[in-house]
Write a protein that holds these residues in place. Structure first.
Motif, short mmCIF file in Angstrom:
data_model
loop_
_atom_site.label_atom_id
_atom_site.label_comp_id
_atom_site.label_asym_id
_atom_site.label_seq_id
_atom_site.Cartn_x
_atom_site.Cartn_y
_atom_site.Cartn_z
N GLN A 11 -6.18 -3.52 -8.59
CA GLN A 11 -5.13 -2.61 -7.82
C GLN A 11 -4.93 -2.88 -6.51
O GLN A 11 -4.00 -2.39 -5.77
CB GLN A 11 -5.38 -1.13 -8.22
CG GLN A 11 -5.21 -0.84 -9.75
CD GLN A 11 -5.47 0.47 -9.74
OE1 GLN A 11 -5.96 1.36 -9.20
NE2 GLN A 11 -5.33 1.09 -11.34
N GLN A 34 -0.37 -4.55 -11.95
CA GLN A 34 -1.04 -3.38 -11.69
C GLN A 34 -1.31 -3.30 -10.03
O GLN A 34 -1.65 -2.11 -9.66
CB GLN A 34 -2.10 -2.87 -12.31
CG GLN A 34 -1.77 -2.51 -13.91
CD GLN A 34 -3.02 -2.13 -14.59
OE1 GLN A 34 -3.55 -1.20 -14.14
NE2 GLN A 34 -3.24 -2.43 -15.98
N GLN A 36 -1.49 -2.45 -6.57
CA GLN A 36 -0.62 -1.45 -5.91
C GLN A 36 -0.73 -1.67 -4.12
O GLN A 36 0.05 -0.98 -3.38
CB GLN A 36 -1.10 -0.09 -6.14
CG GLN A 36 -0.80 0.31 -7.55
CD GLN A 36 -1.51 1.57 -8.06
OE1 GLN A 36 -2.29 2.26 -7.03
NE2 GLN A 36 -1.05 2.20 -8.98
N GLY A 58 4.58 -3.06 -8.88
CA GLY A 58 3.94 -1.86 -8.84
C GLY A 58 3.31 -1.73 -7.41
O GLY A 58 2.77 -0.81 -7.18
N LEU A 60 2.62 -0.62 -3.95
CA LEU A 60 2.91 0.74 -3.12
C LEU A 60 2.87 0.30 -1.56
O LEU A 60 3.73 0.93 -0.81
CB LEU A 60 1.74 1.73 -3.49
CG LEU A 60 1.93 2.04 -4.84
CD1 LEU A 60 0.78 3.31 -5.01
CD2 LEU A 60 3.22 2.85 -5.17
N GLN A 80 12.01 -3.49 -4.63
CA GLN A 80 10.50 -3.09 -4.83
C GLN A 80 10.54 -1.62 -4.89
O GLN A 80 9.96 -1.17 -4.02
CB GLN A 80 9.53 -3.68 -4.09
CG GLN A 80 9.61 -5.21 -3.91
CD GLN A 80 8.98 -5.86 -5.31
OE1 GLN A 80 9.81 -5.95 -6.44
NE2 GLN A 80 7.82 -5.90 -5.38
N THR A 81 10.94 -0.99 -5.48
CA THR A 81 11.30 0.38 -5.34
C THR A 81 10.33 1.44 -5.55
O THR A 81 10.27 2.37 -5.08
CB THR A 81 12.35 1.09 -6.63
OG1 THR A 81 11.97 0.71 -7.81
CG2 THR A 81 13.65 0.27 -6.45
N ASN A 82 8.97 0.77 -5.64
CA ASN A 82 7.68 1.67 -5.51
C ASN A 82 7.13 1.80 -4.54
O ASN A 82 6.13 2.57 -4.08
CB ASN A 82 6.63 1.37 -6.59
CG ASN A 82 7.24 1.54 -8.25
OD1 ASN A 82 7.60 2.68 -8.38
ND2 ASN A 82 6.95 0.61 -9.01
N GLN A 84 6.07 2.35 -0.63
CA GLN A 84 5.82 3.74 0.12
C GLN A 84 5.38 3.38 1.74
O GLN A 84 5.75 4.17 2.54
CB GLN A 84 4.59 4.54 -0.35
CG GLN A 84 4.77 4.90 -2.10
CD GLN A 84 3.64 5.81 -2.52
OE1 GLN A 84 2.94 6.34 -1.61
NE2 GLN A 84 4.06 6.01 -3.59
N LEU A 104 14.74 1.81 -1.14
CA LEU A 104 13.50 2.41 -1.37
C LEU A 104 13.43 3.87 -1.11
O LEU A 104 12.75 4.34 -0.06
CB LEU A 104 12.51 1.63 -0.40
CG LEU A 104 12.58 0.11 -0.40
CD1 LEU A 104 11.68 -0.56 0.41
CD2 LEU A 104 12.37 -0.56 -1.83
N GLN A 106 11.13 5.80 -2.23
CA GLN A 106 9.72 6.60 -1.82
C GLN A 106 9.07 6.03 -0.76
O GLN A 106 8.09 6.44 -0.32
CB GLN A 106 8.97 5.98 -2.94
CG GLN A 106 9.42 6.62 -4.40
CD GLN A 106 8.39 6.35 -5.67
OE1 GLN A 106 7.14 6.47 -5.48
NE2 GLN A 106 8.89 5.47 -6.73
#
Length: 525
Positions: A11, A34, A36, A58, A60, A80-82, A84, A104, A106
């Motif tokens: 991750q 996975q 992040q 995934g 972030l 990459q819509t996740n 942040q 994006l 988020q």
């Protein structure tokens, strides 16, 4: 990298703060679906934007800051819509800022400062309704600031300094009720300061406002953050007037027209505005020329380089830098890149500055720097060895010059910072680094440091100190006791920060410029 593909539950992957070089392999995209958090910042990685990131749905947090990446940011990053957080600062990315980033939904933090992005700030960034930090300073962005970014309900920090933004400040600034930091210095903004910036109710969280070194004019709002002098920077805008007493601005001139603009300003204001944005290095060189009373020479022409500096060919430089290899790259700026090279038969390492002539102003920068450096003779300024004004193998114009390295043969931009610090100390204590008192390991910087700050009056030149004391007596009468001493300590502190024994501990010239601007605003305006 390929072996990590078996880590199916990985991750977090971090290689931040190492000495990694070269391109990021495509196998990066084989990491766990996975994954992040990806941290590759503060290395020497190069090449284009890593394409393997497209296979990490995934993700972030993406950190690629402080590397040598080039090229444009791909539009697919907006898929990459996740995501942040995106940290791409301090690279050599160019082109436009992808409008797809507005997808994006988020994204909370976007750091794009210190690259070569141009054209405009995409207005649709205002569609990112949870964005808190937008930092795009030190690029080459033009046109006006989009009003849409001030309509983001969560925005707390906007940093757009050191670009070429123009037009007026949008009145929609007052809609950014959560805004804590607004930094828009060193642009070409004009017009008046919106009253909404001084609204105590709508801007109650604003802690820092920097509008310095633009072309703003008119009356400054009387309320809100403008009553806090330490939190407000508006210097370098010659047309601003009145405002709170704390800002010490001149009175506004009475006019018969509500459209009072620069056309009514004294001629000297029109001259001083562009002068205020003169490069720091040019200022230092001019000061040295004044102190040592050097006779000015005529501007150098390209045809005179042969008489001033030995010539070398494009082929010589290309060979010495191993084809301008990334591994030889020391640093890069808007107009040029600096490479270490072995240019001569003695195999001593030199630094070669290659100018990017595709950039507007680079040719003028080449001529100005050669002219200035050939007029200056000082032990703490690097010596120019030769110049090259030729064409490359493709027939394109090519300009470069080489200089001696720092002591011990090491090439480092920290050496320039150190030289600046030593020159600054010399001007205030009126002693040379070769003075007889500096022996047994005692240097000019150590001499000042051991007396700083309590005994600084014992090391500053007595004649200068006498003049400062007279100035301070005048200010005490005006209720501003110790401001002269505080200004002196602030400047000497910059010099000491430049002359730290370890190059890694020294501040860079961008920080030096910012600190000097701050001192000028705090004590001299």
């Amino acid at each position: 990298m390929s072996s990590l593909a078996n880590c199916t539950k990985l991750q977090i992957f971090s290689m931040k703060g190492n000495r990694l070089q070269g391109h990021v392999p495509d196998s990066l995209g084989n990491l766990s679906a996975q994954l992040q958090h990806l941290y590759l910042g503060t290395n020497k990685l190069s090449g284009g934007f890593p394409s393997g990131i497209a296979n990490l749905p995934g993700l972030l947090i993406l950190g690629l800051e402080e590397n040598r990446f080039t090229g444009e940011i791909p539009e697919w990053l907006g898929t990459q819509t996740n995501l942040q957080g995106i940290e791409l600062a301090s690279n050599f990315f160019t082109g436009v800022i992808p409008s797809s980033l507005s997808n994006l939904s988020q994204l909370t933090e976007l750091y794009l400062e210190s690259n070569n992005f141009y054209v405009t700030i995409p207005p649709n960034l205002g569609n990112i309704r949870v964005l808190k930090i937008l930092s795009i300073s030190n690029n080459n962005l033009h046109d006006s600031i989009p009003k849409e970014i001030f309509n983001i309900p969560t925005i707390t920090r906007i940093s757009l300094s050191f670009n070429k933004l123009d037009g007026q400040l949008p009145v929609e600034i007052g809609h950014a009720k959560q805004l804590s930091y607004l930094l828009i210095s060193s642009n070409n903004l004009s017009g008046v300061v919106p009253e909404t910036l001084g609204d105590c109710e709508s801007m109650e969280y604003l802690q820092q406002l920097d509008l310095s070194f633009n072309r703003l004019d008119g009356e400054v709002p009387q309320k809100g953050i403008f009553k806090n002098r330490s939190a407000t920077r508006i210097g370098g805008n010659r047309g601003l007037c009145v405002g709170p007493l704390e800002l010490h601005l001149p009175a506004c001139l009475a006019t018969n027209s509500s459209s009072f603009k620069h056309t009514d300003c004294p001629l000297c204001f029109k001259v001083m505005i562009p002068l205020a944005s003169t490069l720091l290095l040019a200022g230092v060189i001019s000061l040295l020329l004044f102190l040592w009373k050097k006779q000015r020479r005529k501007s150098v022409s390209l045809s005179s380089f042969g008489r001033k500096f030995p010539k070398v060919s494009y082929g010589d430089i290309a060979k010495a830098t191993e084809g301008f290899s990334v591994s030889n790259l020391i640093g890069s700026g808007r107009y040029s890149s600096v490479y270490q090279a072995k240019l001569f038969e003695d195999e001593n390492v030199v630094a070669v500055k290659v100018f990017c002539l595709e950039t507007s102003g680079a040719n003028r920068s080449f001529i100005a720097e050669c002219d200035a450096l050939r007029n200056v003779r000082h032990r703490n300024l690097v010596q120019i060895l030769n110049a090259c004004s030729s064409i490359d193998y493709k027939g394109n114009e090519f300009k470069a010059w080489s200089m001696k390295c720092a002591g011990g043969g090491e090439v480092s931009t920290a050496a320039d910072v150190y030289s600046f610090g030593v020159v600054l100390l010399e001007m205030f204590i009126r002693r040379r680094p070769t003075d007889d008192m500096f022996k047994d390991g005692l240097s000019i910087s150590q001499f000042v440091e051991i007396n700083f700050p309590d005994k600084v009056s014992q090391v500053v030149d007595s004649q200068l100190l006498q003049e400062l004391n007279l100035c301070q007596e005048t200010q005490i009468a005006g209720g501003e006791e110790n401001r002269v001493q505080q200004c002196l300590l602030a400047v000497l502190n910059i010099a000491l920060c430049c002359t730290k024994s370890s190059p890694n501990e020294r501040i860079n010239m961008q920080e030096v410029a910012a600190k000097l601007h701050g001192i000028r605003h705090a004590y001299l305006l």
